[in-house]
Design an enzyme around this catalytic site. Structure first.
Site, mmCIF file in Angstrom:
data_model
loop_
_atom_site.group_PDB
_atom_site.id
_atom_site.type_symbol
_atom_site.label_atom_id
_atom_site.label_comp_id
_atom_site.label_asym_id
_atom_site.label_seq_id
_atom_site.Cartn_x
_atom_site.Cartn_y
_atom_site.Cartn_z
ATOM 1 N N ASP A 37 0.876 -1.089 -0.093
ATOM 2 C CA ASP A 37 0.062 0.309 0.109
ATOM 3 C C ASP A 37 0.933 1.311 -0.123
ATOM 4 O O ASP A 37 2.071 1.169 0.463
ATOM 5 C CB ASP A 37 -0.905 -0.003 1.422
ATOM 6 N N SER A 38 0.431 2.205 -0.286
ATOM 7 C CA SER A 38 1.148 3.713 -0.199
ATOM 8 C C SER A 38 1.072 4.129 1.290
ATOM 9 O O SER A 38 0.748 5.254 1.513
ATOM 10 C CB SER A 38 0.304 4.750 -1.100
ATOM 11 N N TYR B 128 -0.646 8.144 -2.872
ATOM 12 C CA TYR B 128 -0.848 7.840 -4.338
ATOM 13 C C TYR B 128 -1.998 8.350 -5.082
ATOM 14 O O TYR B 128 -1.904 8.911 -6.226
ATOM 15 C CB TYR B 128 -1.027 6.279 -4.626
ATOM 16 N N GLY B 129 -2.953 8.788 -4.254
ATOM 17 C CA GLY B 129 -4.149 9.475 -4.932
ATOM 18 C C GLY B 129 -4.011 10.889 -5.349
ATOM 19 O O GLY B 129 -4.630 11.268 -6.155
ATOM 20 N N CYS C 40 -4.505 -1.096 -1.870
ATOM 21 C CA CYS C 40 -4.497 0.350 -2.082
ATOM 22 C C CYS C 40 -5.811 0.389 -3.247
ATOM 23 O O CYS C 40 -5.580 0.041 -4.251
ATOM 24 C CB CYS C 40 -3.352 0.654 -2.512
ATOM 25 N N THR D 278 -6.345 3.290 -4.627
ATOM 26 C CA THR D 278 -5.804 3.941 -5.933
ATOM 27 C C THR D 278 -4.918 3.157 -6.986
ATOM 28 O O THR D 278 -4.925 3.167 -8.159
ATOM 29 C CB THR D 278 -4.968 5.152 -5.413
ATOM 30 N N GLU E 124 -1.151 8.558 8.282
ATOM 31 C CA GLU E 124 0.439 8.248 8.173
ATOM 32 C C GLU E 124 0.922 9.004 9.409
ATOM 33 O O GLU E 124 1.914 8.393 9.799
ATOM 34 C CB GLU E 124 0.689 8.813 6.953
ATOM 35 N N CYS F 181 -10.651 4.025 0.473
ATOM 36 C CA CYS F 181 -9.270 4.033 0.607
ATOM 37 C C CYS F 181 -8.891 3.165 1.963
ATOM 38 O O CYS F 181 -9.557 3.375 2.946
ATOM 39 C CB CYS F 181 -8.663 5.313 0.939
ATOM 40 N N THR F 182 -7.978 2.464 1.820
ATOM 41 C CA THR F 182 -7.623 1.462 2.926
ATOM 42 C C THR F 182 -7.025 2.151 4.190
ATOM 43 O O THR F 182 -6.929 1.351 5.305
ATOM 44 C CB THR F 182 -6.456 0.356 2.633
ATOM 45 N N HIS F 183 -6.811 3.308 3.879
ATOM 46 C CA HIS F 183 -6.440 4.091 5.111
ATOM 47 C C HIS F 183 -7.667 4.537 6.349
ATOM 48 O O HIS F 183 -7.525 4.574 7.402
ATOM 49 C CB HIS F 183 -5.754 5.321 4.865
#
Length: 262
Positions: A10-11, A42-43, A73, A75, A151, A183-185
């Protein structure tokens, strides 16, 4: 049978929400998680940049002996999965916003999607939306700034809460009853979202679905790890190892975590 690990990238740290679901369903499978936090989010990048980073990530994971790749991810999936599947000969699983589930369950016929710019502007996202949005109004909202806050570990900060409230307000005014996390975040914001959203709005993410698909593909390709094997869990980050560890440590698994100059 194959004792090789499942590779996940993932980013950043968001894809650990997918890793958790995979580990929950497949506790016997070893995994290698690659957090490309240095290049997050990444988005905000072009499709060419996203594809180049995704290829770099997959090459690294294949070099570590991974038998299957999970793009954790949204994106990267919506912008690169077709090219990745054409380039590599091992199974590659992606993740998309769960619009179908939301559309089927919506009573108001209005579904909100909170996602990155890269996901919302992708061809795959639009084709998925169109195929499942018959009679359903899809309200899109770019979550600009949320990935960076997550993050940094700001899951409950006032800044994060204020930003979420601003993004959700227009969708709530329109009467959504389903909120898709694209978004996986974003699953790490569910406690905050639960406090902001009315009780009738259901939050939907794709983690469980990705885990089920991973299990299905392992079985179909005869890639399941023998039950006698002991699973290993390795995590790599090219930025803040301490932040990644703060998301992994609460799971209670025995893990290895390292900085990767990548």
């Amino acid at each position: 049978m194959n004792k090789g690990p499942i590779g996940i990238f993932d980013s950043g740290i968001g894809g650990t929400s997918i890793w958790r679901e995979i580990h929950k369903l497949l506790p016997n499978e070893s995994t290698i998680y690659l957090a490309d936090s240095k290049n997050a989010p990444y988005g905000e990048k072009s499709q060419e940049q996203i594809l180049a980073l995704s290829i770099k990530n997959v090459d690294y994971l294949i070099g570590k002996g991974c038998k299957l790749i999970v793009i954790a991810c949204n994106t990267a999936t919506t912008n690169a999965i077709e090219e990745l599947r054409a380039k590599y000969d091992l199974p590659i699983i992606g993740i998309e916003p769960a619009i179908k589930t939301a559309a089927l369950n919506s009573k108001t016929k209005k579904v909100g999607v909170l996602a990155t710019k890269g996901t919302l502007s992708s061809r795959l996202f639009h084709s998925t939306s169109e195929s499942h949005a018959n009679g359903i109004r899809i309200l899109e909202q770019k979550g600009t700034g949320l990935v960076e806050l997550i993050e940094n570990g700001e899951l409950t900060s006032l800044k994060t809460k204020t930003l979420l409230e601003r993004y959700l307000a227009p969708m709530l005014q329109e009467g959504i009853d389903q909120l898709v996390l694209g978004c996986t975040h974003y699953p790490y914001l569910i406690p905050l979202l639960t406090n902001i959203l009315p009780n009738h709005v259901k939050i939907i993410d794709s983690g469980e679905g990705v885990a089920r698909q991973t299990k299905k593909v392992l079985e179909n390709y005869n890639l399941c790890t023998p039950l006698t094997s002991k699973a290993k869990f390795q995590f790599y980050s090219n930025k803040d190892v301490e932040v990644l560890e703060s998301f992994v440590k609460p799971t209670g698994v025995a893990y290895e975590i390292r900085f990767l100059d990548f």
